[in-house]
Design an enzyme around this catalytic site. Sequence first.
Site, PDB file in Angstrom:
ATOM      1  N   LYS A  22     -26.249 -48.844  54.646  1.00 49.41           N
ATOM      2  CA  LYS A  22     -25.666 -49.087  53.313  1.00 49.41           C
ATOM      3  C   LYS A  22     -24.394 -48.266  53.154  1.00 49.41           C
ATOM      4  CE  LYS A  22     -27.443 -46.810  49.692  1.00 49.41           C
ATOM      5  NZ  LYS A  22     -26.467 -46.022  48.930  1.00 49.41           N
ATOM      6  N   ASN A  23     -24.467 -46.985  53.497  1.00 47.22           N
ATOM      7  CA  ASN A  23     -23.356 -46.076  53.192  1.00 47.22           C
ATOM      8  C   ASN A  23     -22.187 -46.194  54.154  1.00 47.22           C
ATOM      9  OD1 ASN A  23     -24.807 -45.307  51.019  1.00 47.22           O
ATOM     10  ND2 ASN A  23     -25.448 -43.328  51.842  1.00 47.22           N
ATOM     11  N   ARG A  94     -21.880 -46.027  42.174  1.00 48.04           N
ATOM     12  CA  ARG A  94     -20.806 -45.032  42.232  1.00 48.04           C
ATOM     13  C   ARG A  94     -19.771 -45.361  43.301  1.00 48.04           C
ATOM     14  NH1 ARG A  94     -19.681 -39.559  41.661  1.00 48.04           N
ATOM     15  NH2 ARG A  94     -18.933 -38.546  43.552  1.00 48.04           N
ATOM     16  N   CYS A 118     -17.607 -37.781  32.937  1.00 44.49           N
ATOM     17  CA  CYS A 118     -16.160 -37.598  33.084  1.00 44.49           C
ATOM     18  C   CYS A 118     -15.884 -37.307  34.566  1.00 44.49           C
ATOM     19  CB  CYS A 118     -15.703 -36.415  32.227  1.00 44.49           C
ATOM     20  SG  CYS A 118     -16.155 -34.847  32.953  1.00 44.49           S
ATOM     21  N   ARG A 123     -21.491 -36.555  37.824  1.00 42.63           N
ATOM     22  CA  ARG A 123     -21.238 -36.921  39.238  1.00 42.63           C
ATOM     23  C   ARG A 123     -19.719 -36.891  39.411  1.00 42.63           C
ATOM     24  NH1 ARG A 123     -24.970 -39.695  42.123  1.00 42.63           N
ATOM     25  NH2 ARG A 123     -23.601 -39.216  43.874  1.00 42.63           N
ATOM     26  N   PRO A 124     -19.154 -35.709  39.740  1.00 46.98           N
ATOM     27  CA  PRO A 124     -17.696 -35.538  39.688  1.00 46.98           C
ATOM     28  C   PRO A 124     -16.941 -36.423  40.677  1.00 46.98           C
ATOM     29  CG  PRO A 124     -18.717 -33.686  40.813  1.00 46.98           C
ATOM     30  CD  PRO A 124     -19.838 -34.531  40.261  1.00 46.98           C
ATOM     31  N   VAL A 125     -15.722 -36.788  40.283  1.00 50.29           N
ATOM     32  CA  VAL A 125     -14.797 -37.485  41.195  1.00 50.29           C
ATOM     33  C   VAL A 125     -13.435 -36.788  41.166  1.00 50.29           C
ATOM     34  CG1 VAL A 125     -15.888 -39.768  41.202  1.00 50.29           C
ATOM     35  CG2 VAL A 125     -14.290 -39.157  39.361  1.00 50.29           C
ATOM     36  N   LEU A 127     -12.226 -34.596  43.104  1.00 48.78           N
ATOM     37  CA  LEU A 127     -11.579 -34.499  44.421  1.00 48.78           C
ATOM     38  C   LEU A 127     -10.892 -35.816  44.781  1.00 48.78           C
ATOM     39  CD1 LEU A 127     -14.376 -32.598  46.382  1.00 48.78           C
ATOM     40  CD2 LEU A 127     -12.286 -31.638  45.379  1.00 48.78           C
ATOM     41  N   ASP A 312     -30.107 -36.983  51.560  1.00 56.09           N
ATOM     42  CA  ASP A 312     -30.761 -38.276  51.282  1.00 56.09           C
ATOM     43  C   ASP A 312     -32.140 -38.365  51.910  1.00 56.09           C
ATOM     44  OD1 ASP A 312     -27.710 -40.286  51.482  1.00 56.09           O
ATOM     45  OD2 ASP A 312     -28.479 -38.885  49.996  1.00 56.09           O
ATOM     46  N   VAL A 334     -26.556 -29.616  48.457  1.00 58.34           N
ATOM     47  CA  VAL A 334     -25.523 -30.621  48.182  1.00 58.34           C
ATOM     48  C   VAL A 334     -25.602 -31.053  46.725  1.00 58.34           C
ATOM     49  CG1 VAL A 334     -24.600 -32.890  48.823  1.00 58.34           C
ATOM     50  CG2 VAL A 334     -25.587 -31.382  50.572  1.00 58.34           C
ATOM     51  N   ARG A 404     -31.992 -50.984  45.961  1.00 61.45           N
ATOM     52  CA  ARG A 404     -30.580 -50.636  46.144  1.00 61.45           C
ATOM     53  C   ARG A 404     -30.302 -50.297  47.610  1.00 61.45           C
ATOM     54  NH1 ARG A 404     -28.027 -46.494  41.993  1.00 61.45           N
ATOM     55  NH2 ARG A 404     -26.386 -46.995  43.467  1.00 61.45           N
TER      56      ARG A 404
HETATM   57  C1  EPZ Z   1     -22.345 -39.992  49.597  1.00 61.53           C
HETATM   58  O1  EPZ Z   1     -22.159 -39.805  48.211  1.00 61.53           O
HETATM   59  C2  EPZ Z   1     -23.540 -40.918  49.734  1.00 61.53           C
HETATM   60  N1  EPZ Z   1     -23.243 -42.175  49.071  1.00 61.53           N
HETATM   61  C3  EPZ Z   1     -24.762 -40.275  49.099  1.00 61.53           C
HETATM   62  O2  EPZ Z   1     -25.863 -41.145  49.356  1.00 61.53           O
HETATM   63  C4  EPZ Z   1     -25.021 -38.937  49.773  1.00 61.53           C
HETATM   64  O3  EPZ Z   1     -26.110 -38.304  49.125  1.00 61.53           O
HETATM   65  C5  EPZ Z   1     -23.775 -38.057  49.674  1.00 61.53           C
HETATM   66  O4  EPZ Z   1     -22.650 -38.759  50.244  1.00 61.53           O
HETATM   67  C6  EPZ Z   1     -23.941 -36.738  50.397  1.00 61.53           C
HETATM   68  O5  EPZ Z   1     -24.223 -36.965  51.742  1.00 61.53           O
HETATM   69  C7  EPZ Z   1     -22.504 -43.104  49.716  1.00 61.53           C
HETATM   70  O6  EPZ Z   1     -22.077 -42.908  50.842  1.00 61.53           O
HETATM   71  C8  EPZ Z   1     -22.261 -44.396  48.987  1.00 61.53           C
HETATM   72  P1  EPZ Z   1     -20.064 -36.435  48.202  1.00 61.53           P
HETATM   73  P2  EPZ Z   1     -20.796 -39.131  47.664  1.00 61.53           P
HETATM   74  O7  EPZ Z   1     -18.786 -36.757  47.534  1.00 61.53           O
HETATM   75  O8  EPZ Z   1     -19.647 -39.544  48.493  1.00 61.53           O
HETATM   76  C9  EPZ Z   1     -19.342 -32.870  45.190  1.00 61.53           C
HETATM   77  C10 EPZ Z   1     -27.702 -42.489  48.806  1.00 61.53           C
HETATM   78  O9  EPZ Z   1     -28.846 -42.139  48.469  1.00 61.53           O
HETATM   79  N2  EPZ Z   1     -18.138 -33.592  44.741  1.00 61.53           N
HETATM   80  O10 EPZ Z   1     -20.078 -36.166  49.669  1.00 61.53           O
HETATM   81  O11 EPZ Z   1     -20.735 -39.378  46.212  1.00 61.53           O
HETATM   82  C11 EPZ Z   1     -20.634 -33.562  44.767  1.00 61.53           C
HETATM   83  O12 EPZ Z   1     -21.008 -33.171  43.464  1.00 61.53           O
HETATM   84  C12 EPZ Z   1     -26.494 -41.792  48.231  1.00 61.53           C
HETATM   85  O13 EPZ Z   1     -27.449 -43.392  49.652  1.00 61.53           O
HETATM   86  C13 EPZ Z   1     -17.258 -32.963  43.862  1.00 61.53           C
HETATM   87  O14 EPZ Z   1     -17.473 -31.830  43.448  1.00 61.53           O
HETATM   88  O15 EPZ Z   1     -21.124 -37.590  47.923  1.00 61.53           O
HETATM   89  C14 EPZ Z   1     -21.611 -33.084  45.796  1.00 61.53           C
HETATM   90  O16 EPZ Z   1     -22.113 -31.815  45.416  1.00 61.53           O
HETATM   91  C15 EPZ Z   1     -26.876 -40.818  47.130  1.00 61.53           C
HETATM   92  N3  EPZ Z   1     -16.156 -33.634  43.448  1.00 61.53           N
HETATM   93  C16 EPZ Z   1     -20.761 -32.892  47.053  1.00 61.53           C
HETATM   94  O17 EPZ Z   1     -19.381 -32.931  46.615  1.00 61.53           O
HETATM   95  C17 EPZ Z   1     -15.862 -34.902  43.886  1.00 61.53           C
HETATM   96  O18 EPZ Z   1     -14.818 -35.464  43.496  1.00 61.53           O
HETATM   97  C18 EPZ Z   1     -20.944 -33.970  48.080  1.00 61.53           C
HETATM   98  O19 EPZ Z   1     -20.738 -35.209  47.425  1.00 61.53           O
HETATM   99  C19 EPZ Z   1     -16.771 -35.532  44.779  1.00 61.53           C
HETATM  100  C20 EPZ Z   1     -17.891 -34.848  45.204  1.00 61.53           C
END
Ligand code: EPZ
Length: 436
Positions: A22-23, A94, A118, A123-125, A127, A312, A334, A404
């Site tokens: 999926k990812n 997301r 926000c 769930r921050p974005v 970055l 995960d 994480v 999902r």
């Molecule tokens: C990906 O999410 C996966 N989703 C998640 O899988 C997975 O849990 C996660 O990576 C970690 O491995 C997909 O690939 C679609 P991150 P993503 O940005 O990209 C922080 C599942 O069950 N962060 O690597 O959203 C964040 O809060 C899903 O299949 C910021 O601070 O994860 C986290 O603590 C759930 N600011 C850390 O980074 C940002 O702008 C890692 O998140 C973005 C992230």
Amino acid sequence: MDKLVIQGRRPLRGSLPVSGSKNAALPLMAAALLADGVTTLQNVPTLRDIKTFAHVLRISGASVKPDPERHHMTIDASRIDFPEAPYELVKKMRASFYMLGALLGRCGQARVSLPGGCAWGPRPVNLHIEGIKALGAEIDLDGGYVVATAPGGRLNGGSYRLEPSSVGATINIALAAATARGGSRIENAAIEPDVVEFCQALEKMGARLNGIGTRTLEIEGVEALRPITFRNSPDRIELGTFMIAAAIAGVPGEPVRLTNANPDHLGADFIDAFRRTGAVCVIGPDYVEVTAPQTLQPVSITTGIYPGFPTDLQAQWTVLLAQAHGSATVTDTVYGDRFNHIPELNRLGARAMVAGNTVEVEGGHVLKGAQVMSTDLRASVSLVLAGMVAEGETHVLRIYHLDRGYERLEEKLANAGIEIERVPYDEFAQPEPHAA
Ligand code: EPZ
């Protein structure tokens, strides 16, 4: 609405096929928008999240044709004339936020809903946004939407350091950087197999990348990318989930084979922890054979970014610890709040206590079937695993969460000896009063 009804303590026997990732499929779908033409993806799983994202792509003008029988998908991105991703869809999934980088990279503009809350939480974005700004994009936040513009219609390129490393931000920035005027660099880039595969697909499309699979990803922008045919990898999280299922529900001494897999994508930490439980795992090129031990040893784990123990898989690991003889902990570094499954597991008789970002599990208590509620994708599958080993009947409700990310799970498990069936139910039906 559907639920899964499971009769516990049936032995898991035979084999379980792993579906496409999926990812990894989601960023590949986003990358297809960068190419004017028809991209074909193979080994695409039939999942709710994939369907949701296909709909997001259609909103922008792409024509998306899934072929569930052959697990193919064609994406014709010849005409992308509406560079938007609406709240109604982005809030459901997301990864739809990848549209920001894809639409900027293709059209030089984008209007994409924030995924939830926000930019800075829950769930921050931030970055994603700061990284794309570093490439030269002008960004406004307007009514819950990110409105991004490339001055002059094309980004310049730039460099940005991710702190913490982020899968989604790495992918989003790379989508925008691939067609920028100049070069870009992402420092502390994510190196998950999903990200490596996505970069390899971009390269095949004509993008110019350096450092794929390392923490410093360099991208030299090109004018345009070409459509490709690309085979998606197997789902590493489903593989890990099935390995845990075999360790807790398999017959000691009788191997269970997990097929169509890519064991290289699991990461050393998970395999090492798995073997320390006493479960035997034989790793082949495209399969893993797991033999359950007579007794499972309690093994504490701490999640981390790849190649650390995947967050995960932490909910699934908690069920394994509930079956082990002794106590151990699961710590998630994480996500600090990914424990909504714990109260539901305790309803089944598990003894798990959350303290901060750690859960302490006292194993060895017999689980007894009950009604339990799914709260998110990985929580949902942990409840299915628990129902498989609990005495009696377990009803796992709200399995739209499960759908999902797990394709035909009940079919795969039923073909391997588990007594499980999908049953529709009315969530709001009142229980019948007892006859006086
Ligand atoms: C990906 O999410 C996966 N989703 C998640 O899988 C997975 O849990 C996660 O990576 C970690 O491995 C997909 O690939 C679609 P991150 P993503 O940005 O990209 C922080 C599942 O069950 N962060 O690597 O959203 C964040 O809060 C899903 O299949 C910021 O601070 O994860 C986290 O603590 C759930 N600011 C850390 O980074 C940002 O702008 C890692 O998140 C973005 C992230």
